[in-house]
Design an enzyme around this catalytic site. Sequence first.
Site, PDB file in Angstrom:
ATOM      1  N   GLY A 170       3.345   2.411  -1.745  1.00 22.42           N
ATOM      2  CA  GLY A 170       4.780   2.402  -2.009  1.00 22.42           C
ATOM      3  C   GLY A 170       5.622   2.553  -0.763  1.00 22.42           C
ATOM      4  CG  ASP A 178      -3.465  -0.208  -7.715  1.00 19.26           C
ATOM      5  OD1 ASP A 178      -2.706  -1.181  -7.558  1.00 19.26           O
ATOM      6  OD2 ASP A 178      -3.219   0.929  -7.258  1.00 19.26           O
ATOM      7  CB  VAL A 233      -0.943   0.038   1.225  1.00 26.91           C
ATOM      8  CG1 VAL A 233      -1.766   1.312   1.228  1.00 26.91           C
ATOM      9  CG2 VAL A 233      -1.852  -1.177   1.240  1.00 26.91           C
ATOM     10  CE  LYS A 280      -1.797   0.526  -4.491  1.00 24.97           C
ATOM     11  NZ  LYS A 280      -1.338   1.639  -5.339  1.00 24.97           N
TER      12      LYS A 280
END
Length: 436
Positions: free
Chosen positions: A133, A200, A131, A204
Amino acid sequence: MNAVRIGLLGLGTVGGGTLELLTRNADEIARRAGRPLRVTHASVRNPERAQGLPADIALHTDPFDVVRQPDVDIVAELIGGIEPARELILAAIAAGKHVVTANKALIAHHGNEIFEAARRAGVAVGFEAAVAGGIPVIKTLREGLAGNRIDGIAGIINGTSNYILTQMRDAGLDFATALADAQRLGYAEADPSFDIDGVDAAHKLSILAAIAFGMPLCFDEVHIEGIRDLSAVDVDYAGQLGYRLKLLGIARRGADGVQLRVHPTLLPQRHLLAQVDGVINSVLVDSDALGQSLYYGAGAGAGPTASAVVADLVDIARALTIDAEHRVPYLAFHHDRLQALPVQPIDAVETAFYLRLTALDRPGVLADVTRILADQQISIEAILQKEPAPGASHVAVILLTHRVRERALRDAIARIEALPSIDGRVVSLRLDHLEH
């Protein structure tokens, strides 16, 4: 102390970045972990792409060969996708190996199964890189805010969509052109569906919500809308009204259950999240003791994601002598204290709305629209009517509503679209000040 031995599955962008970071900062990492971290095995689909690999790393083309090696303590799964990643992780757990992964789709869909397997095997699973980066938002929710009741999360957690919306606003591009620009720069995949359709971000969000609220992962219950159908004209009108358009993941806890939703949202221009542009990610957390706190940084890329992967490797290295029941729980709450909280259907959610409709330029049309809204007890905050183009018979009308239940708004839109004076569909976008 003996080195912690790592098996890397995948030497692509994230795997290569992780190896590079472990090598470059080896001494600093050893000082933090209390022992060296050393990659002993790695797998790569095409060995020719692994030229220059250190001689002390054994290279494999079959990732299961890495999982089976006796001199691997931690398996770092960095290949992505659901299968064979799921099978590889479960095989590693069954072999008594700890696991680190950056795979948000896998955690969102199969995290409950993976965490239960790890608990039974007494091994650890790290997934900070899944989540946002390099932003340590999972550790923040799980550890830094452990004394707080967390009531809400709102985040820009997909950099591709945020870049596209930024370009539509700042460069005046239409959606297709902005997407092509993102693909040219490597921010979007050749098939960008997961990013632009909100999937995406939903992966997350489901992870963040489970950790924040102490509930099992429930990706299938997230309401998802993407940015594929957004128009440059709506981005422009939002700016004229003092708002910016962002794709947000929003999780809120209330008396009636939990809201889990990903959709385009109008934010006041002064809001901190409205200032987050380009491929940057940011997460806003509402908690009772700290209040609102904001976490900001690079949400993807070799360096930022490797930063999160290595942080998990260090955490596991530190915890190797701690029994499994005393490690930090994966979803912040101990497995037998998770609660299956009800998730509110989107029809029951209350938000304000931006509406854009195209109407005949004649008296009485707006009165018909406002009468329908009044019948549904929907009050109007602002109206913006543009002058028609020379010779045009229709005019664009923009309305901002006060907070309204989604079902009432949908019913009103259906009636408005049925009016003979209305041309085409009514565009609706949610508007949120993110005030809990």
